[in-house]
Design an enzyme around this catalytic site. Structure first.
Site, PDB file in Angstrom:
ATOM      1  N   GLY A  22      27.410  27.123  40.089  1.00  0.00           N
ATOM      2  CA  GLY A  22      27.378  28.020  41.236  1.00  0.00           C
ATOM      3  C   GLY A  22      26.678  29.315  40.878  1.00  0.00           C
ATOM      4  O   GLY A  22      26.397  29.587  39.705  1.00  0.00           O
ATOM      5  N   GLY A  24      26.539  33.637  42.087  1.00  0.00           N
ATOM      6  CA  GLY A  24      27.062  34.730  42.884  1.00  0.00           C
ATOM      7  C   GLY A  24      26.117  35.916  42.874  1.00  0.00           C
ATOM      8  O   GLY A  24      24.968  35.817  42.440  1.00  0.00           O
ATOM      9  N   GLY A  25      26.620  37.045  43.345  1.00  0.00           N
ATOM     10  CA  GLY A  25      25.773  38.216  43.450  1.00  0.00           C
ATOM     11  C   GLY A  25      25.352  38.789  42.113  1.00  0.00           C
ATOM     12  O   GLY A  25      24.286  39.395  41.993  1.00  0.00           O
ATOM     13  N   MET A  26      26.194  38.607  41.084  1.00  0.00           N
ATOM     14  CA  MET A  26      25.918  39.224  39.799  1.00  0.00           C
ATOM     15  C   MET A  26      25.557  38.238  38.694  1.00  0.00           C
ATOM     16  O   MET A  26      24.982  38.629  37.673  1.00  0.00           O
ATOM     17  CB  MET A  26      27.148  40.038  39.336  1.00  0.00           C
ATOM     18  CG  MET A  26      27.557  41.139  40.298  1.00  0.00           C
ATOM     19  SD  MET A  26      26.212  42.298  40.654  1.00  0.00           S
ATOM     20  CE  MET A  26      25.874  42.909  39.014  1.00  0.00           C
ATOM     21  N   VAL A  29      26.636  30.534  37.094  1.00  0.00           N
ATOM     22  CA  VAL A  29      27.520  29.778  36.207  1.00  0.00           C
ATOM     23  C   VAL A  29      26.930  28.389  36.000  1.00  0.00           C
ATOM     24  O   VAL A  29      26.583  27.699  36.969  1.00  0.00           O
ATOM     25  CB  VAL A  29      28.942  29.676  36.774  1.00  0.00           C
ATOM     26  CG1 VAL A  29      29.834  28.846  35.839  1.00  0.00           C
ATOM     27  CG2 VAL A  29      29.543  31.065  36.965  1.00  0.00           C
ATOM     28  N   LYS A  43      28.723  31.634  31.973  1.00  0.00           N
ATOM     29  CA  LYS A  43      28.419  32.639  32.996  1.00  0.00           C
ATOM     30  C   LYS A  43      27.356  33.571  32.447  1.00  0.00           C
ATOM     31  O   LYS A  43      27.557  34.222  31.416  1.00  0.00           O
ATOM     32  CB  LYS A  43      29.679  33.423  33.363  1.00  0.00           C
ATOM     33  CG  LYS A  43      29.478  34.443  34.473  1.00  0.00           C
ATOM     34  CD  LYS A  43      30.802  35.063  34.890  1.00  0.00           C
ATOM     35  CE  LYS A  43      30.633  35.993  36.086  1.00  0.00           C
ATOM     36  NZ  LYS A  43      31.934  36.556  36.537  1.00  0.00           N
ATOM     37  N   ASP A 137      41.298  41.706  41.835  1.00  0.00           N
ATOM     38  CA  ASP A 137      40.471  40.884  42.729  1.00  0.00           C
ATOM     39  C   ASP A 137      41.084  39.492  42.902  1.00  0.00           C
ATOM     40  O   ASP A 137      40.375  38.491  42.949  1.00  0.00           O
ATOM     41  CB  ASP A 137      39.049  40.763  42.185  1.00  0.00           C
ATOM     42  CG  ASP A 137      38.040  40.392  43.281  1.00  0.00           C
ATOM     43  OD1 ASP A 137      38.372  40.549  44.476  1.00  0.00           O
ATOM     44  OD2 ASP A 137      36.929  39.939  42.950  1.00  0.00           O
TER      45      ASP A 137
END
Length: 444
Positions: A22, A24-26, A29, A43, A137
């Site tokens: 996957g 994400g914004g940062m 993975v 990651k 979070d």
């Protein structure tokens, strides 16, 4: 999980990169594998953020927090390089379904599963807090439902409260799951995670985070009381993690606990199999599009145990394909007798005996008998009636390529039935139902 893209690394540190899990914004993975055959999640920060000191500092904190709390409730860190040109961290790979995906795809969790989730997350947060961090979070996307219980991930904004028992004020987080003090940007501590736990449990039970000032509409009285306590506006009025862990471990809730719903368990099983057989892109030939194949790879060097059908049935992924003459013959159930058998479709001649070097197996279990069962392999269809469970059959199929289509369809009285489809002991399909029948198809 999908194939690697142009520009993705072939290796990170000592880990070979196999597929994308996957992005994400940062960070992105990857599924990786160690030299010893262990599956890992790697990651890696997006390259455009690698020169940002603030993002590097955040990645450093994430690695420190993940190392401090890794264990039974969070993936353990195997290696990390937060100071590398492009920072990365490798943790154990957990084939799992996020709570958000489980609820979106299959609906809210039943009370028994929600009790298990609540107990596991409370224990996870207690470990985080004992390690000196607050998560900040906790939300459905950061909760993984694994075969043996929930896991808490993503310590990207985790903080150390310090001597004052409060982390510096920050409004970072996810709206709908942040505590009031976190949204306000004031100091936050362990009670903020307790509020997020209540919001996450409300989502698991209803399909939506709780609305401020509205009653929590959870049918189970015990769960509703736990959630309402976590969601009290004043941090000092919320229960502490030790109190929650003890309450959720009491005999009453324990008796009501259950494994994940059948559909969720089946999806976890599918991802376990996928981790051992990730997608790869075939080389592009002139005039032909890039195709996909499945790696016939192994999670471990000598084999791996995979949970089957969500009921804890172990399945050993063998280290080599089984071939005729290698040992025991494929297992067949001699009791049901075929009532109809169709020849292969025209234009699809049977493979020669020398080419039959793989074994495809169907395995069904359940608490009822099947009124009918139809399975098709490479164009040959067989239908059975009044089939007692458990039931298994095995069919020789040609070596890959070409791929071989298969199909499974069954009907039964109301009850629960699960199935697995395996090729050389590697999972190619699994699922189940709690109604009156099911079907699946694929290629091997």
């Amino acid at each position: 999980m999908r194939e690697l893209e142009p520009g993705d690394p072939g290796a990170v540190g000592r880990f070979r990169i196999l597929a994308r899990v996957g992005s994400g914004g940062m960070a992105v993975v990857y599924l990786g594998r160690s030299a010893g055959g262990r599956a890992v999640a790697v990651k890696m920060m997006h390259a455009e953020f690698a020169d940002d000191p603030e993002q590097r500092a955040r990645f450093h904190r994430e690695v420190a927090a993940a190392r401090a709390v890794g264990g039974p409730y969070s993936p353990g860190v195997l290696d990390a390089a937060p100071d590398a040109p492009t920072p990365w961290m490798a943790t154990e790979y957990l084939p799992a379904v996020s709570l958000r995906e489980a609820v979106e795809r299959f609906g809210p969790l039943p009370a028994g599963s929600a009790w298990s989730l609540a107990a596991g997350l409370a224990e996870a947060l207690a470990l985080v807090h004992r390690a000196g961090f607050v998560h900040l979070d906790l939300k459905p996307a950061n909760v993984l439902l694994a075969a043996d219980g929930p896991r808490l991930i993503d310590f990207g904004i985790a903080a150390e409260p310090g001597a004052g028992d409060e982390a510096p004020g920050t409004a970072a987080g996810s709206r709908g799951f942040m505590s009031p003090e976190q949204e306000a940007g004031t100091g936050t501590g362990p009670p903020s995670d307790v509020f997020s736990l209540g919001s996450t449990l409300a989502y698991a039970c209803t399909g939506a985070p709780p609305a401020a000032g509205s009653p929590v509409r959870v049918a189970d009285d015990g769960l509703r009381a736990v959630i309402e306590g976590c969601l009290r506006p004043d941090p000092s009025d919320r229960p502490g993690l030790p109190e929650l862990v003890e309450r959720l471990a009491s005999p009453g809730p324990r008796e009501r606990r259950a494994v994940w719903p059948p559909q969720v368990a089946a999806e976890i099983d599918r991802r376990i199999a996928q981790a051992g057989n990730p997608p790869v892109a075939l080389p592009r030939s002139a005039g032909a599009p890039v195709g996909l194949v499945r790696r016939r790879a192994l999670l471990l060097g000598a084999g791996a145990v995979v949970a089957g059908l969500g009921a804890g049935t172990p399945l050993l992924i063998a280290h080599a394909s089984r071939r005729p003459g290698d040992g025991a013959a494929p297992e067949h159930d001699p009791s049901p007798r075929p009532t109809r058998s169709e020849p292969p479709a025209a234009g699809s001649p049977a493979a020669s005996p020398a080419a039959r070097s793989r074994v495809l197996e169907f395995f069904l279990t359940g608490d009822v008998a099947l009124t009918s069962l139809t399975y098709s392999v490479d164009g040959r269809t067989t239908t059975l009636e009044d089939v007692a469970l458990p039931w298994r059959t095995a069919v020789d199929i040609p070596e890959y390529p070409p791929s071989v289509p298969w199909r499974l369809e069954y009907a039964h009285e109301p009850g629960e039935v699960g199935y697995r489809v395996m090729v050389d002991r590697i999972m190619h399909g699994q699922g189940g139902d709690s109604g009156t029948g099911g079907e699946d198809e694929g290629t091997a």
